[in-house]
Write a protein that holds these residues in place. Structure first.
Motif, mmCIF file in Angstrom:
data_model
loop_
_atom_site.group_PDB
_atom_site.id
_atom_site.type_symbol
_atom_site.label_atom_id
_atom_site.label_comp_id
_atom_site.label_asym_id
_atom_site.label_seq_id
_atom_site.Cartn_x
_atom_site.Cartn_y
_atom_site.Cartn_z
ATOM 1 N N PHE A 153 0.830 -1.210 0.000
ATOM 2 C CA PHE A 153 0.000 0.000 0.000
ATOM 3 C C PHE A 153 0.860 1.254 0.000
ATOM 4 O O PHE A 153 0.559 2.231 -0.695
ATOM 5 N N ARG A 154 1.952 1.239 0.757
ATOM 6 C CA ARG A 154 2.817 2.418 0.866
ATOM 7 C C ARG A 154 3.499 2.755 -0.453
ATOM 8 O O ARG A 154 3.962 3.881 -0.641
ATOM 9 N N LEU A 155 3.578 1.791 -1.355
ATOM 10 C CA LEU A 155 4.207 2.019 -2.650
ATOM 11 C C LEU A 155 3.184 2.314 -3.744
ATOM 12 O O LEU A 155 3.440 3.106 -4.650
ATOM 13 N N ILE A 156 2.011 1.685 -3.645
ATOM 14 C CA ILE A 156 1.001 1.844 -4.689
ATOM 15 C C ILE A 156 0.317 3.202 -4.613
ATOM 16 O O ILE A 156 0.140 3.879 -5.632
ATOM 17 N N GLN A 157 -0.088 3.629 -3.394
ATOM 18 C CA GLN A 157 -0.870 4.869 -3.282
ATOM 19 C C GLN A 157 -0.139 6.086 -3.844
ATOM 20 O O GLN A 157 -0.757 6.886 -4.590
ATOM 21 N N PRO A 158 1.151 6.292 -3.575
ATOM 22 C CA PRO A 158 1.814 7.443 -4.187
ATOM 23 C C PRO A 158 1.829 7.393 -5.714
ATOM 24 O O PRO A 158 1.754 8.440 -6.378
ATOM 25 N N GLN A 159 1.913 6.191 -6.268
ATOM 26 C CA GLN A 159 1.857 6.068 -7.723
ATOM 27 C C GLN A 159 0.488 6.501 -8.252
ATOM 28 O O GLN A 159 0.396 7.177 -9.283
ATOM 29 N N VAL A 160 -0.578 6.118 -7.549
ATOM 30 C CA VAL A 160 -1.920 6.547 -7.937
ATOM 31 C C VAL A 160 -2.008 8.062 -7.896
ATOM 32 O O VAL A 160 -2.457 8.719 -8.852
ATOM 33 N N ALA A 161 -1.588 8.646 -6.782
ATOM 34 C CA ALA A 161 -1.724 10.089 -6.591
ATOM 35 C C ALA A 161 -0.921 10.883 -7.613
ATOM 36 O O ALA A 161 -1.425 11.844 -8.202
ATOM 37 N N ARG A 162 0.325 10.495 -7.819
ATOM 38 C CA ARG A 162 1.192 11.239 -8.746
ATOM 39 C C ARG A 162 0.632 11.205 -10.160
ATOM 40 O O ARG A 162 0.621 12.223 -10.858
ATOM 41 N N ARG A 163 0.161 10.033 -10.579
ATOM 42 C CA ARG A 163 -0.370 9.916 -11.941
ATOM 43 C C ARG A 163 -1.710 10.639 -12.071
ATOM 44 O O ARG A 163 -1.973 11.288 -13.076
ATOM 45 N N ALA A 164 -2.549 10.532 -11.041
ATOM 46 C CA ALA A 164 -3.853 11.194 -11.087
ATOM 47 C C ALA A 164 -3.708 12.706 -11.175
ATOM 48 O O ALA A 164 -4.496 13.381 -11.852
ATOM 49 N N CYS A 165 -2.711 13.238 -10.497
ATOM 50 C CA CYS A 165 -2.501 14.689 -10.495
ATOM 51 C C CYS A 165 -1.855 15.196 -11.784
ATOM 52 O O CYS A 165 -1.688 16.411 -11.951
ATOM 53 N N LEU A 166 -1.508 14.282 -12.683
ATOM 54 C CA LEU A 166 -0.909 14.674 -13.958
ATOM 55 C C LEU A 166 -1.789 14.341 -15.158
ATOM 56 O O LEU A 166 -1.422 14.673 -16.289
ATOM 57 N N GLU A 167 -2.923 13.684 -14.925
ATOM 58 C CA GLU A 167 -3.784 13.235 -16.020
ATOM 59 C C GLU A 167 -4.853 14.287 -16.307
ATOM 60 O O GLU A 167 -5.807 14.435 -15.539
ATOM 61 N N PRO A 168 -4.733 15.024 -17.415
ATOM 62 C CA PRO A 168 -5.671 16.127 -17.685
ATOM 63 C C PRO A 168 -7.132 15.700 -17.725
ATOM 64 O O PRO A 168 -8.007 16.422 -17.226
ATOM 65 N N GLN A 169 -7.423 14.532 -18.288
ATOM 66 C CA GLN A 169 -8.813 14.107 -18.403
ATOM 67 C C GLN A 169 -9.406 13.733 -17.050
ATOM 68 O O GLN A 169 -10.632 13.790 -16.875
ATOM 69 N N TRP A 170 -8.575 13.347 -16.106
ATOM 70 C CA TRP A 170 -9.068 13.083 -14.758
ATOM 71 C C TRP A 170 -9.156 14.381 -13.951
ATOM 72 O O TRP A 170 -10.084 14.575 -13.164
ATOM 73 N N LEU A 171 -8.202 15.267 -14.161
ATOM 74 C CA LEU A 171 -8.204 16.533 -13.427
ATOM 75 C C LEU A 171 -9.438 17.369 -13.744
ATOM 76 O O LEU A 171 -9.982 18.045 -12.870
#
Length: 298
Positions: A153-171
């Motif tokens: 969990f400690r490794l997966i969640q930051p990957q989710v957050a970093r990618r989500a904050c860079l994806e224009p269609q999700w933002l």
């Protein structure tokens, strides 16, 4: 190979799985209403994901790392998701409700924060709930893997957050989705509507979600009844919802609106799948429910 958003949204079981997902989020709200209420807009979702990632990425060997106002502001303001003052107010609220605490010397600058037990459990459960939906689509073993290795969990969640904050269609949600998600507690309302969207209306143009009692819903989600009624009025004006022949007992969610919401949510689920596979490797299909139809190859 990560499930792409178009694969997810095209899956015949995605809408049923999304209903179950929304019901589980409703259950999580009931477990911690104040926390859920605080984070139930898209902006707050982005802030919470980024904040939690920074906390997990803390490295004592790197000065200034971890969850600080400066680090959170750099992530959030770089994509115009929130202003500097919004970031400050967000952390102040979390601190006042004891969802975060200051660690280390409180007189040092910058202050470093970490989540307390309730939001930590909530974030872990959020990830599990998302992995459960993905497993439902392809019979994968994501949840079992995380249960066997909770440290992942400690490794997966930051990957989710970093990618989500860079994806224009999700933002930037589509306008009708944004009508709910950019408003106070709009995420809670949207989950409730999707949870109820079980039965196609007789005209086939939408899903019957039953009677909407704005007073009870507002009380349950701890929001203003006036705000909620205004939200529903705008939803009708933008053709998200309608009441056939003025029948207040049968609100209908437009089919194309639910599909629009599904396409947007599929982006998030693809991000979660990408993050999982980056850390854990390819998913191993498990025993498939024969109703699921075609799945990807491992």
């Amino acid at each position: 190979m990560t499930l792409a958003s178009d694969q997810i949204v095209a899956h015949p079981q995605f809408i049923p799985a999304l209903r179950i997902y929304s019901s589980k989020l409703r259950g999580q709200f009931d477990q911690s209403p104040r926390l859920s209420r605080m984070l139930a807009s898209h902006q707050r979702w982005l802030l919470s994901q980024a904040a939690f990632a920074l906390q997990l990425e803390y490295d004592p060997a790197v000065p200034g790392s971890g969850l600080t106002t400066t680090n959170l502001r750099e992530i959030i303001t770089s994509n115009n998701a929130a202003s500097r003052n919004t970031v400050l107010n967000f952390l102040d609220q979390l601190l006042s409700y004891r969802f975060v605490r200051i660690v280390g010397d409180p007189t040092r600058r910058p202050k470093r924060y970490e989540a307390t037990e309730i939001p930590t459990q909530a974030m872990h459960q959020w990830l599990v709930t998302n992995l459960e939906l993905l497993d439902e689509l392809d019979g994968g073993d994501r949840v079992a893997t995380l249960a066997a290795r909770p440290d992942l969990f400690r490794l997966i969640q930051p990957q989710v957050a970093r990618r989500a904050c860079l994806e224009p269609q999700w933002l930037e949600p589509p306008p009708r989705v944004a009508l709910f998600l950019w408003t106070e507690a709009g995420g809670l309302v949207m989950d409730e509507l999707v949870r109820r969207a079980m039965e196609l209306a007789p005209d086939g143009d939408g899903y019957n979600i039953g009677r909407i009692d704005a007073r009870l819903m507002a009380e349950h989600f701890m929001i203003s009844r006036t705000h909620l009624q205004r939200l529903f009025r705008r939803a009708v004006e933008t053709d998200c919802l309608y009441w056939p022949d003025g029948d207040r007992n049968h609100c209908i969610m437009r089919r194309d609106f639910l599909e629009e919401y599904c396409r947007w949510q599929a982006i998030k689920f693809s991000i979660v799948d990408f993050a999982y596979e980056k850390i854990c490797g390819p998913v191993r299909p498990g025993k498939l429910d024969p109703r699921l139809g075609a799945v990807r190859e491992a």
